[in-house]
Design a protein around this motif. Sequence first.
Motif, mmCIF file in Angstrom:
data_model
loop_
_atom_site.group_PDB
_atom_site.id
_atom_site.type_symbol
_atom_site.label_atom_id
_atom_site.label_comp_id
_atom_site.label_asym_id
_atom_site.label_seq_id
_atom_site.Cartn_x
_atom_site.Cartn_y
_atom_site.Cartn_z
ATOM 1 N N PHE A 1 0.891 -1.220 0.140
ATOM 2 C CA PHE A 1 -0.022 -0.039 0.060
ATOM 3 C C PHE A 1 0.714 1.267 0.078
ATOM 4 N N SER B 1 2.993 1.605 -3.233
ATOM 5 C CA SER B 1 2.085 2.050 -4.385
ATOM 6 C C SER B 1 1.648 3.492 -4.310
ATOM 7 N N LEU B 2 1.251 3.941 -2.750
ATOM 8 C CA LEU B 2 0.845 5.268 -2.796
ATOM 9 C C LEU B 2 2.166 6.280 -3.107
ATOM 10 N N GLN B 3 3.245 5.859 -2.671
ATOM 11 C CA GLN B 3 4.319 6.987 -2.898
ATOM 12 C C GLN B 3 4.647 6.846 -4.515
ATOM 13 N N GLU C 1 2.404 6.335 -7.085
ATOM 14 C CA GLU C 1 1.323 7.242 -7.624
ATOM 15 C C GLU C 1 1.755 8.709 -7.258
ATOM 16 N N TRP C 2 2.173 9.272 -6.220
ATOM 17 C CA TRP C 2 2.486 10.433 -5.754
ATOM 18 C C TRP C 2 3.580 10.997 -6.713
ATOM 19 N N GLY D 1 -3.591 1.636 -2.658
ATOM 20 C CA GLY D 1 -2.526 2.896 -2.704
ATOM 21 C C GLY D 1 -2.641 3.672 -3.866
ATOM 22 N N LYS D 2 -2.682 3.389 -4.909
ATOM 23 C CA LYS D 2 -2.775 4.075 -6.223
ATOM 24 C C LYS D 2 -4.024 4.772 -6.242
ATOM 25 N N ALA E 1 -5.695 6.050 -3.606
ATOM 26 C CA ALA E 1 -6.112 6.860 -2.574
ATOM 27 C C ALA E 1 -5.959 8.212 -2.581
ATOM 28 N N ILE E 2 -4.742 8.607 -3.326
ATOM 29 C CA ILE E 2 -4.600 10.051 -3.673
ATOM 30 C C ILE E 2 -5.838 10.691 -4.473
#
Length: 391
Positions: free
Chosen positions: A4, A7-9, A11-12, A236-237, A239-240
């Motif tokens: 998670f 993937s979040l980092q 995508e950011w 994670g992808k 979330a933003i």
Amino acid sequence: MPPFIASLQREWQRLRACRWDWAMVSWVPLLSMALMCWIFSAGQPYKLPIAVWNEDHSSMSRQLVRMLQATPGLEVVHSVLNPAEAADALQRMQVYGVVHIPPGMERDVKRGGAATVTLMHNAQLATASSLLQRDLQQVVGTLSAGAEMQARAKRGDPHQALQVRMEPITTKLVALFNVSTNYEQFLAATLVPALVHILAMTAGVWCVGRELRDRSLGAWLQASSSGLDTLAALLGKLAIPAALLWGSGMLCLLYLAQLRGWHVAGSMGWIAVGLAALVGVSLAAGAVLAAVTLSLRTALSGAGLLSAPAFAFSGVGFPLLSMSASARGWALAMPYTHYARLQMEQWQMGAPVAQTVPVVGGLLLATLVLLALATWGLQRARTLPERWGGR
């Protein structure tokens, strides 16, 4: 690193690297919603332009024209002389309607006869047409009642009995919600989440479909060894975009509720929960389209097909109970239909929260199902690298 967070980092970093991708989940939604609020900021349509075709030229017809001009919803902008000029004004969209005053109207009324004032209007423009009909009926009704009361008074009828004789049965209309019939309150407030729904579904498609298009799906999911890891990477992808789009929608709804003064009769917090559920199900639906079709172009087309007509089927514009069975079935299958109901019940009706709990529960359940389908689609896509890179 947990899938998670990784993937979040990732995508950011991708959003920061591509200014247009960032724009589509940040300032473009805010600008679009601000434009929507600005369009309906007038609240009610005033001064709808009309033309008058006066063939009577009497004191009564001139009084009727003055009353039409004094009505807040109407504005007499043209005076036409024949049917050709009336048709031309309507066809050129210079006016929304033409009021025809027949010859001999005052003479016929004074003789105790009847006269007919005709409104020629473009019924294709349903809102303007209905407003014109309402205002003209009020004006002509007032003029007619005044003329009849004056005639009866001259014949010696008691003044005290005139009003009862003229209208022995009266109608009392009680508006329970949106008493002022303000378009900003019911249209702008429902179009904002409709726009969020479209943008969220498109964002869900783009986030996943971009990995397929760029042949980077393997790099994105390389640390995901199981279905749960793939699900975590997908969350994670998404979330933003979820946070940004939900925040944009809530900001506009709060603007309408606080700065524009549209008091929320129910729970604003529950509206926020419902909007979050709508954003979640929209993003998940977009991710499913991209993961199952393995084509960014096809998935974007599907997202447009499903989300763009959502407002039309929601029951806000056209009554849901008046739709055909097939159209109503399609409408009830759309998540926005249920969210629109939740928002209207909480914003305008002050319905108990318990009444709208099933709506949020249904949206959350649909989100979980769609996320499971998207996870399955991504697991399948990992085994088909030859399908990567398609448009």
